[in-house]
Every structure is written in C-alpha cells, then in structure tokens.
Write a protein that holds these residues in place. Sequence first.
Motif, short mmCIF file in Angstrom:
data_model
loop_
_atom_site.label_atom_id
_atom_site.label_comp_id
_atom_site.label_asym_id
_atom_site.label_seq_id
_atom_site.Cartn_x
_atom_site.Cartn_y
_atom_site.Cartn_z
N THR A 126 -1.74 -45.66 29.87
CA THR A 126 -2.57 -46.77 29.42
C THR A 126 -1.27 -48.07 29.49
O THR A 126 -0.66 -47.99 29.48
N PRO A 127 -2.31 -49.21 28.43
CA PRO A 127 -1.58 -50.27 28.14
C PRO A 127 -0.23 -50.43 27.32
O PRO A 127 0.60 -50.75 27.70
N GLU A 128 -0.72 -49.10 26.74
CA GLU A 128 0.05 -49.37 25.88
C GLU A 128 1.38 -48.19 26.37
O GLU A 128 2.64 -48.78 25.62
N ASP A 388 -5.18 -55.58 27.89
CA ASP A 388 -5.83 -56.02 26.50
C ASP A 388 -6.76 -57.13 25.80
O ASP A 388 -7.71 -57.03 25.38
N GLY A 391 -10.05 -56.05 27.15
CA GLY A 391 -11.07 -54.52 27.06
C GLY A 391 -10.46 -53.62 27.52
O GLY A 391 -11.27 -52.83 27.48
N THR A 393 -8.97 -50.70 28.97
CA THR A 393 -7.71 -49.31 28.19
C THR A 393 -7.23 -48.22 29.31
O THR A 393 -5.71 -47.09 28.84
N ARG A 394 -7.79 -48.23 29.86
CA ARG A 394 -7.11 -47.12 31.59
C ARG A 394 -6.61 -48.17 32.79
O ARG A 394 -7.56 -48.73 33.07
#
Length: 573
Positions: A126-128, A388, A391, A393-394
């Motif tokens: 994930t970006p996080e 981000d 948008g 998320t994967r």
Amino acid sequence: MTSQVSAGQLGVEKPEKAEKPAKPPARPRKSQGQWLIDGTTPLNHPEEVKADDPGLAVKQRVIEQYATAGFDAITPDDLAPRLKWCGIYTQRRQDLGGELTGQLSDAELQDKYFMMRVRFDGGIATPEQFRTVGEISQEFARSTADFTDRQNIQLHWIEIENVPEIWNRLDSVGLSTLLGCGDVPRVILGSPVAGIAADELIDATPAIRRIQHELLPREEFHNLPRKFKSAISGNPRQDITHEIQDLAFIGVNHPEHGPGFDVYVGGGLSTNPMIAQRLGVWVPLEQVPDVWAGVVRIFRDYGYRRLRNRARLKFLVADWGIEKFREVLENDYLHTKLIDGPAAPPAPRYRDHLGVHPQKDGKFYVGVKPTVGHTTGEQLVAIANVADQFGITRIRTTVDKELLFLDVAAEDVTRLQEALTDIGLFAHPSEFRRGIVSCTGLEFCKLAHVTTKSRAIELVDDLEERLGDLDVPLKISLNGCPNSCARTQIADIGLKGQTVTDADGNRVEGFQVHLGGAIGLNPDFGRKLRGHKVTSVELGDYVYRLVNKYKQQRTDGEQFRDWVLRAEEADLQ
C-alpha cells in the motif's frame, strides 16, 4: 541356434572350481542428516545452532539486550545464523575488495551494519507501507532501498540499536522482516495482478494469505535444511519464475474440474542449476496450502542437512525422481491421492507487466520500472505521494523489480505515467532497461567478487546512448558471485562476477560470460563460453559488440537466445 556344450561333453577335464573371494562388507551408508532416516543428531555447526535454540528466539534478545548493549554484545551464533531468522544479516565492510572474497572468513568480511529484508508476500503493498519504509530508509538506512526479484524491499546500513524501533514502525503498517532470511520458507511469490487482471485464470491470493498467516508462524516450519522458495500465480503470464522455485503453483484449466494449479518442485539456480519438474497433478485453490505444507514437511524430514551445498530440495527431487516424490507426498503427508492434471501451456511472450493493462472491472493497472530495482527512501515517499494524488490504494511489487499501480481510471492513465516518469519510474523503458537485472554485489554482499548494481545502471545508459533501443526482449544479468541471485543462467546475457586477469596481468574485477539462457518456452541454461572472461572496464564494449553481431546475423523473427545457440564461437567473443 547354437547349443551350450559343457567341458565334460568334450572329454576335457573340468578344472576344480576356484573359491570366490569373499565380498568385502558393504560400506555403511553415509549419513546425509535426513531426519526420518538418520535421526536428528546435528552433523554440523549450523544444525547444532538450530537445535540449541529456535532461530526466532533471537528477536527478544535484540529487543532486550543487543539494542542497548550494541553490536559487540551479539554472540557469534546469534549474529550468524540466528539473526537471519529476523530478516537481517551483516553487510560487507566497505574497505575490502572482491579479491578477498573466499580468502577471509565471514567474520572478517562483515561490518557492524546490517542488511534488512522487508517481506511483501504476493508483492502486495500500500502507499502507506511504502511511505513508512521510505521514512525508515531515510532515518535509519542512509536512504538506501532496493526492490528485489523476490518482491521484497531491502535496506542497508541498519544498526542493531535501531532495529526494535524499525520493527515497531513496520508492524504498525502490517509489515515484517521475520523469516526474511534463514533456513525457513522465504517470502511467497505471487502474481502482482492477482484478483484484478482481465486475463486471469484464478486468483491465488486466498492461498497465499492462508499460508502467510496460518502456516508460516508455526515453529515446525522454522528449522529446514536450508531456505525454501515458493510461488503461486493464477495468471497465464506465469509471472513468478516457477521453473526455478523449490515449489510453485501456476494456473491451469482442467477439462473436468476447471481452474486450478499445475505444481512444480525442485527448481533452483546457484552453482548446480536445475529446472523444476512437474508433479503431474491438478490442485484446487483450497488444497494449495495443504500441498504447500506437505512439500515443506518432506523437505524438513528428508532434506540433506550434512552438507550445506546440498541442502536444497532440488537435490532430493533429483535423487528420488518425481514419481517417488509424489508418492511420498500423497501417502505419507497428504494421506490422499492428488488429481492427475494437464500441463499449463507455456507463456512465450513477456512475463512482466510494464505499461498499461486492462483490469476485469474496467479500470487499468500501470506497470513501471526503476532501473535494476534501485530506489531511495525519498523515492519511496514520492511513490506514496503520487499514489495518494491519484487515489490509488494498491501497489504491487514484482519478480522483475517493477512497480504496479492498480485501479487507475482511464482518464488518469497518461497523467499518472507522466508523474511516475518525473520521479524516475519508466512505463516504456528501452529493452535494455526493461531486461537488466543485478544482485547487490560487492557494495554490500560478503560473497561478491565484483560491483554489480552501479555497473548495471552504467551499462544500460551506455547501450541506450550507443544503440538506442532493441526490437526484441533482451535479459541481461549481472551477478557478483556464482550463487546466481540475479538469475545468470536464465538470462540472454548472463555475467557471473569473478576476479580476472587483464591484458597487463593485473587482477581486476570481471565476468564469466553465459549466453542464451531462458525460462518459459523451452527453458534452458544456455551456452557457457568456457574460458571467455570480460573485465568490468570492457563490459560495455563487449555487450555492444555482441548485440550488434546479433542484429547483423539474425533471421526474420529470430530471438537473441536462438541466434546465440547457432552462432559461431568467434562471434560471441
């Protein structure tokens, strides 16, 4: 038909029968350290270490002792091998050249810093998570970061004092370094487009997740003879290098049972390369974890532990044969017969996922490549920022060291590619940049003889400047030692690092050349040019000359590896 006539019938006196010398007693079979045959008594020091204390037990000592007391407090057996179970091991001292590899002990070659391997099972990210790893890289790893051909990210310059804090940060975003190295099942490779690709046969993600969360934590899998590499993909691109894994499942349609998996065992490269063999079975998705566990248990119980250089599953499969291996798996471990199955058809086209591709839901995924997988902490954070912004998320990592951005709206594709190009990620790289692979090399690896990663980047830049591009795939592999972490034997141009003698008699960095290897259609280890070595200084000129020869002599549609296999030796020099 001639009849048999005895000596007596001919009137010849029959000589007395000489006594046969007694047969010497058969030499007792030498123990290979196979637990179910020879018992579990350790036959070497690494096996003693594992028997004395589980590898993962060192994690608590890192937290409670070593992070406070420092590097010099780490006991030798915790330093190597147990810390590998936690995904970290010492890197090479920066002041020791490749000519000292094999001359000095591991303890003499190592520095007081560590490589740390962060697992991304199935390449799922994930970006996080990228942002967190990027921040860790900047704060604790001198901004180093590398994508690997096992879908992981590796950091360098890690100090033991910072490891508990790094673990805490990784844990907060669902990441881990545990079982990243050591005699354990390593990260499970998976199709980076599982569950979303328009052409997918079957989504293997549930099997990977079950193995990761239910099976890997079990202590029964934490003491194998050596490392165990596995992969699962339901994509027809066969995007997990299944031919060189200890165990691999690839998607196939059974004429009666529908989508499931074809199973391969016993692959691997290094100094004794072997192509994996088909078990000849069809396995449904829900049975994949059980078959995975059964094969790992066979390796645990019957794998060769006496000699480390034979302690891989491929040697057991080669000695047993595939029929016996399947029989033991079915009868002694699964306690059920597996369904006979068809072979998955080969995937002759590109296996990577670069460019723009449709998803089954109408959106798109975009594949880009950092050269040789090299990145930085800053770039990882920038990747998260771009994701981000759109948008996304994967994100996915791949065995070709690419990055994939999933769920992209059609109207965002072009702008996303432009934003990724701005941070050094190429959606449409040249064939040279697309196909280049290198290992860590002399910069950090204690086994290496030569520098690889920076040299690979220089080689790509040089080839693009002199040749522009090529209209066929070209895999180039630079490996720092014979262990083939960069898959030398299955590259179009495989370069195995070693110390060589130049024209003036000086001992310098160079490469042994291996040409025409491939996986996919007609997998083969290609052609080794015996006695032909290229110094690092000559490398660019050599590859340029070789590619030009191919362009001059190829026939219509002829691939590089096919030309290599028919070319005259002089044209390959």
